[in-house]
Design an enzyme around this catalytic site. Structure first.
Site, short mmCIF file in Angstrom:
data_model
loop_
_atom_site.label_atom_id
_atom_site.label_comp_id
_atom_site.label_asym_id
_atom_site.label_seq_id
_atom_site.Cartn_x
_atom_site.Cartn_y
_atom_site.Cartn_z
N LYS A 1 48.94 36.62 55.94
CA LYS A 1 49.40 35.26 55.66
C LYS A 1 48.28 34.24 55.74
CE LYS A 1 54.33 35.47 56.63
NZ LYS A 1 55.46 34.83 57.30
N LYS B 1 61.11 48.64 45.63
CA LYS B 1 62.20 48.14 46.46
C LYS B 1 62.73 46.83 45.87
CE LYS B 1 61.50 45.15 50.31
NZ LYS B 1 61.32 44.72 51.63
N LYS C 1 63.31 39.95 47.32
CA LYS C 1 63.52 38.56 46.89
C LYS C 1 62.23 37.94 46.40
CE LYS C 1 63.34 36.90 51.66
NZ LYS C 1 63.62 38.09 52.45
#
Ligand code: ATP
Ligand code: LTN
Length: 326
Positions: A111, A192, A195
């Site tokens: 991140k 997979k 979102k």
């Protein structure tokens, strides 16, 4: 009864993958464990958030979980920021964590590369997560694989603290859903369902428009041999549709396979679409009812009172042990 605890960030979008891989399991756990489920809104502000949207998403997430069958009588449901003891304990844990070990967290490494101006909170995130867990003596912590390292760090911090100051924290164990059904992307069934996929045509969102959902399923990528068979390696698209049908109807895969053995792909898709749309419609109806009632506030108020009482005791014990008293 063993205690289970998990936190969910109010990111807003819940997919059919999350519903099947995570929420359905929590609904099962609630009959077996003393379950603590909270909205990790303090974790969410480690990256930039719009305050109005954040507030709304936290409320919506609670409503969605209730609509999916998480029973407020069986679970303790609360908002992280309603309880100041999370941040209190987090500070003491930060002071008992080595800079080097926190620096090894892969989520931080990923991140901090993605965000140009990342916050110190992004670095101290795992110690807040450790506080969330250790405050309530949780036995089990269900998390996605990406969060396992944080639960392992929590264990290390707790063991070190117990050695230094005497028995204080229960050592928690992560639960990683490994044998649970994996739902794949409808457009690329080797990936997979996620979102954060680039193309949401292959992702079903639980709160999506029902007609759009039906269309997504009807245009799911399959294969060309027109034989309904469960074979994830060679027929990932068809196998994914069979899995979705099986999980949502509580039928065994082999029974689903048998039911559709003479059907063509169009018929299979129509049946899968019916089951998915019925499930989502029922969740969406309950979700709207809950948001129009006082239930979310009632549940969170109850959770706040209960967790503050428990956490206060733990933090007082910790403060005593480390000498933060008069
Ligand atoms: P991302 O966009 O980062 O991939 P996500 O919501 O798709 O996010 P996670 O946040 O990693 O995925 O997952 C949250 C929980 O939902 C985990 O317990 C994970 O196992 C489950 N889950 C997510 N996607 C799926 C899926 N496609 N099939 C089954 N379970 C899933
Ligand atoms: N980091 C987790 C959310 C989270 C959590 C927790 C999970 C915060 N605190 C404590 C389990 C236990 C995430 O991003 N999914």
């Amino acid at each position: 009864m063993k205690r289970l605890l998990t936190g969910l960030q109010p990111s807003g979008e819940i997919t059919l993958g999350n519903l099947i891989g995570s929420i359905k399991q929590m609904v099962e756990y609630q009959n077996k464990y003393d379950s603590f489920i909270f909205v990790a809104n303090m974790h969410a502000i480690t990256v930039n958030q719009d305050p109005t949207i954040l507030k709304e998403r936290a409320r919506n997430l609670v409503a969605l979980y209730l609509a999916c069958g998480i029973d407020p009588e069986k679970n303790t449901i609360y908002l992280q920021s309603d309880n100041p003891y999370h941040a209190n304990l987090s500070w003491v844990l930060e002071c008992n964590t080595y800079f080097g070990e926190a620096g090894r967290m892969t989520q931080f490494k990923d991140k901090s590369q993605k965000h140009k101006n990342f916050s110190v909170g992004l670095f101290t995130y795992p110690m807040l997560m450790a506080a969330d867990i250790l405050l309530y003596d949780a036995d089990y912590v269900p998390v996605g694989i990406d969060q396992k390292q944080h639960v392992e760090l929590t264990r290390d911090i707790a063991l070190r603290f117990n050695n230094k100051y005497g028995e204080t924290f229960k050592i928690p164990e992560p639960i990683i859903p490994s044998n649970g059904a994996k739902i794949t992307d409808l457009q690329d069934p080797t990936k997979k369902m996620s979102k954060s996929a680039e193309n949401l045509k292959g992702t079903i969102l639980v709160l999506d428009d029902i007609n759009a959902t039906r269309k997504k399923i009807m245009s799911a990528v399959t294969d060309s041999d027109n034989q309904v068979k469960y074979d994830p390696l060679n027929k990932p698209g068809i196998s994914n549709l069979l899995t979705i049908y099986s999980v949502l109807t509580n039928m065994e895969i082999k029974d689903v396979e048998n039911k559709f053995k003479d059907a063509n792909y169009g018929e299979l898709k129509k049946n899968v679409a019916d089951v998915v749309c019925n499930t989502l419609e029922s969740i969406q109806t309950k979700y709207k009812e809950i948001l129009n009632s006082n239930l979310v506030d009632e549940v969170l108020d109850k959770g706040k009172v209960k967790t503050i009482e428990l956490a206060k005791k733990k933090v007082e014990e910790v403060f005593n042990k480390v000498g933060l008293t008069r």
